[in-house]
Enzyme design. Structure first.
Site, PDB file in Angstrom:
ATOM      1  N   HIS A  83      -8.011  59.576  18.697  1.00 47.70           N
ATOM      2  CA  HIS A  83      -8.957  58.483  18.447  1.00 47.70           C
ATOM      3  C   HIS A  83      -9.777  58.712  17.184  1.00 47.70           C
ATOM      4  O   HIS A  83     -10.358  57.774  16.650  1.00 47.70           O
ATOM      5  CB  HIS A  83      -9.830  58.184  19.676  1.00 47.70           C
ATOM      6  CG  HIS A  83     -10.961  59.128  19.930  1.00 47.70           C
ATOM      7  ND1 HIS A  83     -10.890  60.153  20.844  1.00 47.70           N
ATOM      8  CD2 HIS A  83     -12.205  59.177  19.422  1.00 47.70           C
ATOM      9  CE1 HIS A  83     -12.045  60.793  20.875  1.00 47.70           C
ATOM     10  NE2 HIS A  83     -12.865  60.223  20.019  1.00 47.70           N
ATOM     11  N   ASP A 220      -4.999  63.319  23.612  1.00 48.83           N
ATOM     12  CA  ASP A 220      -5.803  62.754  22.527  1.00 48.83           C
ATOM     13  C   ASP A 220      -5.875  63.673  21.303  1.00 48.83           C
ATOM     14  O   ASP A 220      -6.911  64.253  21.008  1.00 48.83           O
ATOM     15  CB  ASP A 220      -7.210  62.459  23.083  1.00 48.83           C
ATOM     16  CG  ASP A 220      -8.007  61.513  22.201  1.00 48.83           C
ATOM     17  OD1 ASP A 220      -7.620  61.328  21.024  1.00 48.83           O
ATOM     18  OD2 ASP A 220      -9.015  60.972  22.675  1.00 48.83           O
ATOM     19  N   SER A 652     -16.081  64.877  19.244  1.00 46.19           N
ATOM     20  CA  SER A 652     -14.666  64.584  19.411  1.00 46.19           C
ATOM     21  C   SER A 652     -13.873  65.376  18.407  1.00 46.19           C
ATOM     22  O   SER A 652     -14.191  65.380  17.216  1.00 46.19           O
ATOM     23  CB  SER A 652     -14.398  63.109  19.177  1.00 46.19           C
ATOM     24  OG  SER A 652     -14.563  62.433  20.372  1.00 46.19           O
TER      25      SER A 652
HETATM   26  N1  ARG Z   1     -14.894  58.257  24.925  1.00 50.06           N
HETATM   27  C1  ARG Z   1     -14.370  59.002  23.826  1.00 50.06           C
HETATM   28  C2  ARG Z   1     -15.380  58.969  22.681  1.00 50.06           C
HETATM   29  O1  ARG Z   1     -16.482  58.611  22.879  1.00 50.06           O
HETATM   30  C3  ARG Z   1     -13.034  58.494  23.417  1.00 50.06           C
HETATM   31  C4  ARG Z   1     -13.004  57.154  22.777  1.00 50.06           C
HETATM   32  C5  ARG Z   1     -11.689  56.659  22.299  1.00 50.06           C
HETATM   33  N2  ARG Z   1     -10.840  56.150  23.346  1.00 50.06           N
HETATM   34  C6  ARG Z   1     -10.866  54.896  23.841  1.00 50.06           C
HETATM   35  N3  ARG Z   1     -10.094  54.605  24.851  1.00 50.06           N
HETATM   36  N4  ARG Z   1     -11.619  53.930  23.367  1.00 50.06           N
HETATM   37  O2  ARG Z   1     -15.131  58.889  21.513  1.00 50.06           O
HETATM   38  N1  GLU Z   2     -15.331  60.763  22.346  1.00 51.73           N
HETATM   39  C1  GLU Z   2     -16.550  61.207  21.760  1.00 51.73           C
HETATM   40  C2  GLU Z   2     -16.520  61.281  20.244  1.00 51.73           C
HETATM   41  O1  GLU Z   2     -15.845  60.579  19.582  1.00 51.73           O
HETATM   42  C3  GLU Z   2     -16.894  62.506  22.338  1.00 51.73           C
HETATM   43  C4  GLU Z   2     -17.325  62.234  23.679  1.00 51.73           C
HETATM   44  C5  GLU Z   2     -18.791  62.288  23.783  1.00 51.73           C
HETATM   45  O2  GLU Z   2     -19.509  61.364  23.409  1.00 51.73           O
HETATM   46  O3  GLU Z   2     -19.170  63.345  24.298  1.00 51.73           O
HETATM   47  O4  GLU Z   2     -17.274  61.972  19.635  1.00 51.73           O
END
Ligand code: ARG
Ligand code: GLU
Length: 717
Positions: A83, A220, A652
């Protein structure tokens, strides 16, 4: 957690409970190293951060403007999340070459794909510069005077730090609301090429359904390579560039993880607000989060509907949709977590004790002052939230305004070459806008969000422009018909046809009166003239008051160890692999395996459609060297794990590291029940989610057939 300190229980309970909270500054890690070692870490502070020798920090980078990455070979190979590389993978994708859907693997160096605009930044060094930054500041100066002292001193420090080195960049960042200042010096590389990405059915497996959730089975990750000039220095993209040779890269542990294992996460968390007062938390959890969630729900429904009807639209909106959905879901977990923990009430109780203690000290009256400032700020925060989630989200308006701004700059520039530069920029902007634009989504979203704007913004705060148009058209729907029907921006060929052959000034005149330009411009004007200045003035007051309140909290609780809020600077978080209980009668184990992927497999559901190659490997149990013995004694492949590290957005792609300093995983998420950790950390519920490094290797080797990449890496048990 601030609230746990309340009352007479400043005891063992408090300490244990706080065990894994905190994002620590690497240069001060010697203050934590004893605790880290007592929890299992086997290296020293100098191994984590050193200015004299290569240390782990030299293998960690800020990837782009909001992710982390880590070096995994001596030839510049870099690992981050799928991502995090998503926008790049998407940019290289089309219906014919759908790298999002099918994955991408460079089978040789010359197939690696360059990414204009993408950078990675290595932290060269960091340094406490508080006294230099405040040099010349005197007690009794106004905040504006103090600000200019800080700005001037910072600029001088930055200039000195970046003089005479290629690609050097520096920042002076305030910590603890300006009680402390640190200089961060970076070396920024900008020839970063895409090496590999799994198909989304692996890299985004579970999609937004599983996002922020455990148990998780998302592969991921994506792989890039940093290129440098022949002297290993940063350089613009060139065919002559060569793979960067890092000072340090991670050794990859094949030993795996067990519940209870020590882990640490080294990366760039973006923003946390652990020390704010009850009113701030109340606004977030009771007003801001619910409002933003409701507005995004509308847009997501529209996007999802069109995306499910066409592959072309799905590609166009995949990246936009993922980012809208991501915060939307996080806010829901955050607001629920804050309510569940009773953080507003607990903070009020803490503030009551603080006030008692502060009577007659320099901190007297701070809480009351913050409280009243928050009340003055509220309507402005409300309007800012509404602007950001309504008018600002109208794609056509934002593009038209930005494009017209560039034409204005071109028209007003003194030389033809400068004008040319702006016109080129406008051209690039338009190309990337139209590549991913689908008008029906934008128009329906316009209707949905502007209707909410009409109903939920107090009349007294709406822009005059809004009333004028509502009066003229009678409804948001008719307004939308007119705006999207008459704007030359609605269709690229109409736009290009309209301005073809016109001098920049004439073209600017034409497009600046376009209804889309007008919409974007008028709302921006309203926000920047009527909302932002007051919001900023009051927020500045609040931050200034927090500076004192922060010091007050430190004096109030001398036994407590404070850490600075995240601000996209390099931090260390440490903890251990641990499951958790999200609800009564339920316990989540900390490790997931390929069994879970196959349990979720469903060709009917986009998010759970396992690629055929993976199904086949599973059927034949062809795991090769990546097989492990699962909890039930059978052969399996590890996929993800969770741990108690305190992380945030920006972490991330961060390396998850074991007790010996070797790479065991890539951080990519947090569990939903723990997303309030940006504001309040609950050791029982807050978990970071990591991809097991062995799953990454398994995918590269067995699914992608890109095993040659493994030859560059360094492995250890
Ligand atoms: N929750 C993770 C973050 O905050 C992954 C986000 C990307 N994935 C998604 N399905 N939108 O970045
Ligand atoms: N998916 C998040 C990011 O892009 C990390 C997850 C979080 O917020 O801890 O940084």
């Amino acid at each position: 957690m601030i609230t746990a300190a309340v009352g007479t229980l400043l005891s063992a309970v408090f300490f244990n409970a706080k065990a894994d909270e905190g994002m620590w500054l690497p240069s001060l890690i010697s203050e934590r190293i004893g605790d880290m070692q007592s929890k299992g870490f086997r290296l020293d502070a100098e191994d984590i951060y050193s200015i004299n020798q290569a240390s782990l920090k030299d293998a960690v980078v800020l990837f782009g403007r909001g992710c982390t990455g880590e070096l995994i070979s001596g030839e510049g190979l870099l690992l981050t999340n799928h991502h995090c590389g998503y926008a790049q993978i998407q940019k290289h994708s089309s219906v014919e070459h759908d790298y999002l859907k099918d994955g991408f693997w460079a089978m040789s160096r010359d197939e690696e794909l360059p990414n204009e605009g993408l950078t990675v930044s290595f932290l060269d060094r960091m340094e406490d510069v508080t006294s230099a930054v405040l040099n010349g500041y005197e007690e009794g100066m106004t905040e504006a005077q103090r600000d200019s002292v800080v700005k001037a001193n910072s600029a001088a420090l930055i200039e000195k730090a970046t003089a005479g080195g290629k690609g050097l960049d520096a920042d002076v960042e305030a910590l603890y609301y300006g009680n402390q200042y640190f200089l961060f010096v970076y070396r920024v590389y900008n020839d970063i090429r895409l090496v590999g990405a799994p198909p989304s059915s692996i890299g985004k497996f579970g999609g937004d359904t599983d996002n922020w959730m455990w148990p998780r089975h998302t592969g991921d990750f994506s792989i890039f390579r940093i290129y440098a000039d022949k002297d290993n220095n940063p350089a613009e993209y060139s065919e002559d560039n060569v793979p960067y040779r890092p000072k340090r890269h991670f050794s990859i542990s094949l030993g795996g993880v067990q519940e209870g294992d020590f882990t640490f996460v080294y990366g760039f968390p973006g923003s946390t607000r652990e020390y704010i007062m009850s009113e701030g938390v109340r606004y977030i959890s009771e007003i801001s989060d619910p409002n933003k969630i409701a507005l995004r729900t509308l847009r997501l429904e529209i996007q999802d509907r069109y995306m499910s009807q066409s592959q072309d639209v799905r590609i166009k909106y995949s990246s936009k949709n993922a980012s809208v959905a991501n915060s939307w879901k996080k806010w829901q977990g955050e607001m629920r977590g804050i309510r569940k923990m009773g953080t507003v009430g607990k903070k009020r109780e803490y503030e009551r004790k603080f006030r008692e203690w502060a009577e007659g000290t320099a901190y007297d009256g701070l809480v009351a002052r913050l409280d009243s400032l928050y009340r003055i700020l509220e309507p402005y925060s409300y309007a800012s939230d509404y602007y950001a989630e309504t008018a600002w989200t109208v794609e056509l308006g934002r593009f038209a305004t930005g494009y017209s701004d560039l034409y204005a700059k071109a028209a007003l520039s003194s030389s033809d070459t400068v004008a040319e530069k702006f016109l080129k920029e406008a051209e690039r902007m338009a190309a990337s806008f139209y590549k991913d634009y689908y008008l029906p989504i934008d128009k329906e979203s316009f209707i949905a969000v502007m209707d909410m704007f009409d109903r939920n913004m107090p009349d007294g705060s709406k822009p005059e422009y809004f009333f004028r148009n509502m009066k003229r058209y009678g409804s948001v729907e008719v307004w939308a018909d007119s705006l999207f029907g008459n704007s030359v921006f609605a269709d690229s060929s109409v736009l290009y046809g309209t301005i073809a052959g016109q001098a920049p000034h004439d073209a600017w005149m034409t497009i600046s009166s376009d209804p889309a330009t007008e919409f974007g411009r008028e709302f921006r004007k309203w926000y920047s003239e009527e909302i932002r200045p007051s919001a900023k003035r009051i927020s500045d007051e609040i931050n200034l008051t927090y500076r004192d309140y922060m010091r007050g909290q430190m004096e109030f609780e001398p036994e407590r160890t404070f850490y600075p809020d995240a601000n996209l600077t390099l931090r260390v978080a440490y903890g251990s692999v641990q499951g958790y209980s999200p609800a009564d009668g339920t316990y989540y184990f900390p490790v997931s395996t390929i069994e879970g992927i196959m349990q979720k497999d469903n060709p009917e559901i986009f998010d759970y459609d396992v690629p055929e190659r993976l199904r086949e490997i599973y059927r034949t149990k062809d795991y090769g060297r990546w097989a492990v013995t699962g909890p039930d004694g059978r052969k399996t492949v590890p996929v993800c794990f969770i741990a108690t590290n305190h992380t945030s957005g920006g972490n991330s792609g961060s390396p998850v590291i074991n007790a010996d300093g070797n790479l065991i995983g890539i951080n990519f998420d947090r569990v939903w029940e723990g997303t309030m950790s940006d504001i309040v950390f609950d050791p029982d519920l807050c978990r970071n989610i990591a991809l097991d490094i062995r799953y990454v290797l398994f995918i590269i080797d067995k699914v992608a057939g890109a095993g040659h990449l493994l030859d560059e890496m360094t492995f250890t048990e």
